[in-house]
Structures are given as structure tokens and as C-alpha cells.
Design an enzyme around this catalytic site. Structure first.
Site, PDB file in Angstrom:
ATOM      1  N   GLU A 120      -1.190   0.157  -8.971  1.00 45.21           N
ATOM      2  CA  GLU A 120      -2.659   0.198  -9.019  1.00 45.21           C
ATOM      3  C   GLU A 120      -3.163   1.535  -8.474  1.00 45.21           C
ATOM      4  OE1 GLU A 120      -4.533  -3.557  -7.802  1.00 45.21           O
ATOM      5  OE2 GLU A 120      -5.765  -2.389  -6.422  1.00 45.21           O
TER       6      GLU A 120
ATOM      7  N   LYS B  16     -12.718  -7.765  -8.759  1.00 44.53           N
ATOM      8  CA  LYS B  16     -13.115  -8.101  -7.385  1.00 44.53           C
ATOM      9  C   LYS B  16     -14.492  -8.729  -7.440  1.00 44.53           C
ATOM     10  CE  LYS B  16     -10.305  -4.666  -4.987  1.00 44.53           C
ATOM     11  NZ  LYS B  16     -10.293  -3.440  -4.175  1.00 44.53           N
TER      12      LYS B  16
ATOM     13  N   GLN C 221     -11.043  -7.343  -1.479  1.00 40.71           N
ATOM     14  CA  GLN C 221     -11.778  -6.219  -0.893  1.00 40.71           C
ATOM     15  C   GLN C 221     -11.770  -6.332   0.632  1.00 40.71           C
ATOM     16  OE1 GLN C 221     -14.692  -4.392  -3.411  1.00 40.71           O
ATOM     17  NE2 GLN C 221     -16.152  -4.565  -1.757  1.00 40.71           N
TER      18      GLN C 221
ATOM     19  N   ASP D  36      -0.133  -0.236  -4.576  1.00 45.20           N
ATOM     20  CA  ASP D  36      -1.520   0.214  -4.738  1.00 45.20           C
ATOM     21  C   ASP D  36      -1.692   1.524  -3.966  1.00 45.20           C
ATOM     22  OD1 ASP D  36      -4.227   0.615  -4.895  1.00 45.20           O
ATOM     23  OD2 ASP D  36      -4.804  -1.276  -3.959  1.00 45.20           O
TER      24      ASP D  36
ATOM     25  N   LYS E 135       0.834  -1.187   0.000  1.00 42.22           N
ATOM     26  CA  LYS E 135       0.000   0.000   0.000  1.00 42.22           C
ATOM     27  C   LYS E 135       0.877   1.247   0.000  1.00 42.22           C
ATOM     28  CE  LYS E 135      -4.160  -1.666   0.009  1.00 42.22           C
ATOM     29  NZ  LYS E 135      -5.029  -1.450  -1.160  1.00 42.22           N
TER      30      LYS E 135
ATOM     31  N   ASP F 147      -8.509   0.006 -10.312  1.00 40.14           N
ATOM     32  CA  ASP F 147      -9.343  -0.705  -9.331  1.00 40.14           C
ATOM     33  C   ASP F 147     -10.599   0.134  -9.098  1.00 40.14           C
ATOM     34  OD1 ASP F 147     -10.503  -1.857  -7.101  1.00 40.14           O
ATOM     35  OD2 ASP F 147      -8.776  -1.697  -5.783  1.00 40.14           O
TER      36      ASP F 147
HETATM   37  C1  MUC Z   1      -7.444  -2.617  -2.754  1.00 37.65           C
HETATM   38  O1  MUC Z   1      -7.078  -3.242  -3.733  1.00 37.65           O
HETATM   39  O2  MUC Z   1      -7.636  -1.427  -2.891  1.00 37.65           O
HETATM   40  C2  MUC Z   1      -8.654  -1.605   0.125  1.00 37.65           C
HETATM   41  C3  MUC Z   1      -9.949  -1.245   0.276  1.00 37.65           C
HETATM   42  C4  MUC Z   1     -10.747  -2.145  -0.441  1.00 37.65           C
HETATM   43  O3  MUC Z   1     -11.961  -2.164  -0.572  1.00 37.65           O
HETATM   44  O4  MUC Z   1      -9.963  -3.035  -1.045  1.00 37.65           O
HETATM   45  C5  MUC Z   1      -8.655  -2.860  -0.565  1.00 37.65           C
HETATM   46  C6  MUC Z   1      -7.626  -3.325  -1.451  1.00 37.65           C
HETATM   47 MG    MG Z   2      -6.765  -1.450  -4.997  1.00 39.70          MG
END
Ligand code: MUC
Ligand code: MG
Length: 367
Positions: A217, A266, A294, A191, A162, A242
Site C-alpha cells: 500500500e 476508510k 485510520q 504499507d 508499516k 490509500d
Molecule cells: C494507514 O493505512 O495508512 C496511518 C495513518 C492513518 O491515518 O492511517 C494509518 C494507517
Molecule cells: Mg495506509
């Protein structure tokens, strides 16, 4: 085979270690268990993880949409009538997580009715997926510890880190610390959860140019239309969408505009029926996909794994399947196991897993 009722049960299970990222943090899985009942006594189950910071849905709104709008629309349909169910769900705008859970529970009920695994029904490409672990915000040394623990205990060798904090150097330093500690053999990607401006993202990507990242991402806000296109055109690694690309139409727009060159799928937001459309679209346009997370429970993870393993394109990259390991407990009767860096898709009928009724009674919030 006819649907007789749809339940939406709110529950909450705490995380031992919260996941922190640029758009929020999650301390507890305050989710909704969706169950589709049929006149044969079959029960299909799915998990709905509301994410207000992404879609505006909350636990209460998911319960209200499922019980107030979607349950009456699908009750009376056969579990084979998935396209009719989808068309009815899509008369309502928004509410992606509520719709996805109804769709997944319907597929689970179909698989159980037929005595076949949903992953095989969807495509049956493989029975296992390599796992990627999401490393949330923390001081760099703790992020390294998290990744090393996943590697040592579960054999995981792919990590989504992250990023999106300000100033961006704390993130680029953390990614560098991960690369130094883990070596060149692990896959690292980042991400940003929309945290950076395009200029910050471009600088941060340049600062990480030597770190062998495989992709990035959602670094910038979805509404930075030209900024994201500008960033993607100069980036030397694929830019995955995303939050900016959550429907087939949004995905088409992002890809054709040159604002992204990969898509996170997702199942928690597009279920199985719409995720198949997303996958076909990506294949047709020639872009890669990643099976995203998620912040899923074990049940949500099983759905992601069933879909990811079902098709060649969705099984190519490591799938984000491990964050349930940070939960204090779960609803499933048998825990999922990640071994040798992979998760085996449960093989029984439907999604192949059972909810433990005592666990549900313990964590449900409506009684
Ligand atoms: C992601 O890929 O962003 C963080 C919040 C969410 O809903 O998914 C994550 C992971
Ligand atoms: Mg993401």
C-alpha cells in the site's frame, strides 16, 4: 426524524503504545465525537479522527467545520435525506473526516430511528469480519512480539506491516523476521505511507519477493505521478492506494492511470454514503478493496466493521480493525472483542454501541 442539532466534542485518550509509521506517529486519540440529535430524542454518534499529515484537518478544524458549517446545513433535514445531506456537505471542499463523521452519525440516527442495524441497512452481507492488525515501526524483534501477541491473544493471522523507513533494508529485514517467526500460514502485506521513492520501493519489493506478501500500500508520494505508475506496472503484487485516492474522482484517476490496482476504503474519510460510491466504483472497475484503519477508536472501528460486513466485496479481505487494542481506554460502554481472528459486528439498532457518558465526561476537552 428531523435533525435538531449536531454536536462536535473534542476529546483525548492516550495510547499505551504509540503507532509509528512513515508519515507520522500517534500517541493519543485526539479525536472529535460527533452527535446528531433528532426531534424524536434519537442520538446518532460517530468518531472523527483528524489526520493533519494526510488531509490537513486538526481536532480544532473538525470542531469548527462541524459546528460552523455542517451543523446549520443539515439541521432541519430528515435522517432519511442522506443524499441531500451529502450534497450540502460537499458544497465545502476538503474536510473529509469532519464530513464523514456527520454522515456516519446520520446513518446511526437513521438506524436507531428505524430500530435496525446500520450494517443491515447498508447491505447486511455478513455479521463478522476477519481482522488484520497494523504493526508499527519498532526494532524488528519488537514488531515480531507485537504480531505474536495479537496472534496468541486474539487469533489474528493477517498483518499489515508499516514500511517506508530509510534505509529500506531495516523494513525488509523486519518483514523477513515476521515471516520467519509467524510461518507461512499468516497473511503479510506492507504499507509505506509514501515513505519511499519509486526506485527505493522497487528495490525493497524485489528484496521481499520471496516473502509471499499479498499486496503493498502507498509506498511512494502521491505526487510521484509517473513514478507510481512505473512501480505498479513492474510490481508482482497488487499496489493498493490509500492517501493518493481519497475521493471517487482520485480513485478513478489512479486506477485508470494504472498507478494502483486496489483501494483502501476508510469510513473515517468517506463515511458510509461516499464509501458506497467508492465500493461500487471499485467493483465496476474490477479491483479489490481493503477496509483500512485510520488509527480508529472502538467507535471508529465499529463504523469500519459495519460497512465492511455489509457488502460482499468489502468483506472479502481481512479488515484493519484491531489498533484500538493499544489505547489506554475508550469511550464505549461495552468493549469490542476480537476472538478467533474475527470481529463480530454489534447487532443492535444503528451502529449497535453506546458511548459511556462518564467516560466522555472524563476525556472531553471542552469543559
Ligand atoms: C494507514 O493505512 O495508512 C496511518 C495513518 C492513518 O491515518 O492511517 C494509518 C494507517
Ligand atoms: Mg495506509
Amino acid at each position: 426524524m428531523k435533525i435538531t442539532a449536531v454536536e462536535a466534542i473534542p476529546y483525548s485518550v492516550a495510547y499505551r503504545k504509540p503507532l509509528r509509521f512513515a508519515s507520522g506517529e500517534v500517541h493519543a486519540a485526539e479525536h472529535v465525537l460527533v452527535r446528531v440529535h433528532t426531534d424524536d430524542g434519537v442520538v446518532g454518534t460517530a468518531d472523527a479522527p483528524p489526520r493533519p499529515f494526510t488531509y490537513g484537518e486538526t481536532q480544532a478544524s473538525v470542531v469548527a467545520a462541524v459546528t460552523g458549517i455542517f451543523a446549520p446545513q443539515v439541521t432541519g433535514l430528515s435522517v432519511l435525506e442522506r443524499e441531500t445531506a451529502r450534497a450540502r456537505l460537499h458544497r465545502t471542499v476538503g474536510n473529509p473526516v469532519a464530513k464523514a463523521a456527520v454522515d456516519i452519525a446520520l446513518w446511526d440516527a437513521l438506524g436507531r430511528t428505524l430500530g435496525v442495524s446500520v450494517s443491515e441497512l447498508l447491505g447486511g452481507f455478513t455479521d463478522r469480519l476477519r481482522v488484520s492488525h497494523m504493526v508499527g515501526f519498532a526494532p524488528a524483534a519488537r514488531m515480531v512480539e507485537d504480531a505474536e501477541r495479537m496472534r496468541d491473544l486474539h487469533g489474528v493471522t493477517a498483518f499489515k506491516v508499516k514500511v517506508g523507513r530509510r534505509p529500506w533494508r531495516q523494513d525488509t529485514d523486519a518483514v523477513r523476521a515476521l515471516r520467519t517467526a509467524l510461518g507461512d500460514d499468516v497473511e503479510l502485506y506492507v504499507d509505506g505511507n509514501r515513505g519511499w521513492t519509486p526506485a527505493e520501493a522497487a528495490q525493497a519489493l524485489r528484496a521481499m519477493d520471496d516473502l509471499g506478501l499479498t499486496m503493498a500500500e502507498e509506498l511512494c508520494p502521491a505526487d510521484d505521478v509517473l513514478g507510481r505508475r512505473w512501480l505498479t506496472q513492474q510490481a508482482t503484487i497488487p499496489q493498493f492506494a490509500d492517501e493518493s485516492a481519497t475521493t471517487p474522482a482520485e480513485i478513478t484517476r489512479e486506477l485508470l492511470a494504472g498507478a494502483a490496482n486496489g483501494i483502501s476504503i476508510k469510513t473515517a474519510r468517506t463515511g458510509f454514503t461516499t464509501s458506497q460510491r467508492v465500493l461500487g466504483l471499485c467493483e465496476g472497475l474490477g479491483v479489490e478493496v481493503v477496509m483500512g484503519n485510520q488509527i480508529d477508536t472502538q467507535l471508529g472501528t465499529v463504523a469500519t466493521a459495519a460497512f465492511g460486513a455489509a457488502h460482499e466485496l468489502s468483506a472479502r479481505r481481512p479488515a484493519e480493525l484491531s489498533n484500538f487494542l493499544d489505547m489506554s481506554d475508550d469511550l464505549l460502554a461495552e468493549p469490542l472483542v476480537i476472538e478467533g481472528g474475527a470481529l463480530r459486528v454489534p447487532q443492535g439498532p444503528g451502529l449497535g454501541v453506546e458511548v459511556d457518558e462518564q467516560q466522555l465526561a472524563r476525556y472531553r476537552q471542552d469543559t
